[in-house]
Design an enzyme around this catalytic site. Structure first.
Site, mmCIF file in Angstrom:
data_model
loop_
_atom_site.group_PDB
_atom_site.id
_atom_site.type_symbol
_atom_site.label_atom_id
_atom_site.label_comp_id
_atom_site.label_asym_id
_atom_site.label_seq_id
_atom_site.Cartn_x
_atom_site.Cartn_y
_atom_site.Cartn_z
ATOM 1 C CB CYS A 30 -0.805 -0.082 1.164
ATOM 2 S SG CYS A 30 -1.658 1.526 1.485
ATOM 3 C CE LYS A 57 -10.025 -3.577 5.068
ATOM 4 N NZ LYS A 57 -10.897 -2.540 5.052
ATOM 5 C CB VAL A 70 -3.681 0.115 6.333
ATOM 6 C CG1 VAL A 70 -4.139 -1.226 7.091
ATOM 7 C CG2 VAL A 70 -3.760 -0.250 4.709
ATOM 8 C CD GLU A 86 -7.757 9.801 5.848
ATOM 9 O OE1 GLU A 86 -7.137 9.978 4.898
ATOM 10 O OE2 GLU A 86 -8.874 9.175 5.770
ATOM 11 C CB SER A 87 -1.039 8.315 4.424
ATOM 12 O OG SER A 87 -1.460 9.170 3.381
#
Lengths: 242, 242
Positions: A30, A57, A70, A86-87
């Site tokens: 990801c 999941k 993720v 939230e990256s």
């Protein structure tokens, strides 16, 4: 603690030592989770990696990340073990919390300008996936993807520095890197490569990024990314292929 | 300097005094631009408002905002008059640059948690427009929109404070307010209102927000918003209706 097997439906929740170390819920391929790995590694923040099968999941993951997304970062030293998602929000939090290796420019304006370039990269990301996930490469017009990158070529040339962050990678470098690394996958089943004349600055930057310690720790080559992307395109993402 | 007429195709660029005052390019009914008005007013930052007809943008606007988007904030005191875009990036910049009235929690974790709630509000925004712009209200299932708001009802109840920001509105309050203000428009042509029992906390919050100085400065009532939305739905947004 890091196990490249992805936890799946029916798996039991891993037992963690009570060691106060951050827990990063991730998926090995990801690109959004990749951002958080880069920032943690750039800042030398110890963390456990827990990989999640996003197609099936594990039941217990819902309790960790209410959104089921993720990356998710569990802050085990904080009361109630809050989880951030939230990256970009996670990376900004890490930059504030671990300021020893600062990743944003100190100047508020320069920081905002870098954030605009991170936001704008979203358009490139969309084009990238349209190309990568389309089963018929012949359908695609590829000009868009190069136009999207040309903005960054021009910007870095104007800055005249090795990295967007200056003499070392900064937040902008790390936030766009996951897709730049994956660009190498397009060579394999899309026959796409960056024109060395048009992208002279960005290609130099790519080579420098590949020597960065944080980038190296989580790096995969284009062929591996292409193999994963093919499995995803075929509807059966091979999370555990490594 | 503020003129509620929206500059349009063919209009000349307004001449500004060389006064060092921020220039905010906006559209009177744009909720994203509304966010920036709120933050500027909450922080008492003087600014010129320049309203842009988004359907027929003046030619000169391209030189101001390369993306052609509002809000755009021109920083006339900085060399080269840089322009910031993206409402959240602009508001975060203003919070850093004008810290006298801080809008984010000091604690990095609490700040990140508020940012997640701002991000998550995006889902509500999408549902909101699906309802507001659909020409056939009968088609719509409205449960979604209430479920989206219930998250904020629950959150504020748990915090036990008047505002999300505590005793005064903070960034989270201001970032979600533009759509909460516009919710009042749904009463007029969609017949939708918040259930006073289900949304007891959020309705109390709304009444308190309506007394906030920054909110008052830019406030429009539901009927006015509904009138504008109707003009937009009909394909002819009436920017200059005020």
């Amino acid at each position: 603690m890091s196990n490249l097997q992805h936890f799946t439906l029916g798996s039991s929740k891993p037992l963690f030592p009570d060691d106060g170390i951050l827990r990063l819920y991730s998926m090995r391929f990801c690109p959004y989770a990749h951002r958080v790995h880069l920032v943690l590694d750039a800042k030398n923040v110890p963390h456990h990696d827990i990989y999640i099968n996003l197609k099936e999941k594990p039941e217990w993951f819902r309790e960790v990340s209410s959104s089921g997304k993720v990356p998710a970062l569990e802050l085990v030293r904080e009361p109630g073990h809050p989880v951030l998602i939230e990256s970009l929000i996670i990376c900004d939090y890490l930059d504030e919390k671990y300021p020893e290796v600062p990743l944003y420019p100190k100047d508020a304006l320069k920081k905002a300008q870098d954030q605009i370039l991170i936001e704008r990269f979203g358009q490139f990301i969309m084009t990238f996936y349209r190309i990568l996930l389309n089963p018929n490469p012949a359908d695609l017009v590829n000009d868009d993807i190069f136009a999207g990158l040309a903005i960054y070529e021009e910007e870095l040339k104007q800055r005249g520095t090795e990295f967007f962050g200056g003499t070392a990678p900064g937040m902008l470098d790390y936030m766009i890197w996951p897709w730049c690394e994956r660009f190498a996958a397009l060579k394999y089943d899309r026959g796409l490569e960056l024109d060395p004349e048009r992208f002279v600055t960005l290609l130099k930057w790519r080579d420098l990024m590949l020597q960065d310690r944080a980038v190296k720790i989580f790096h995969l080559d284009g062929e591996t990314h292409a193999k994963y992307m093919k499995s995803r395109r075929d509807g059966n993402p091979d999370y555990n292929m490594l």
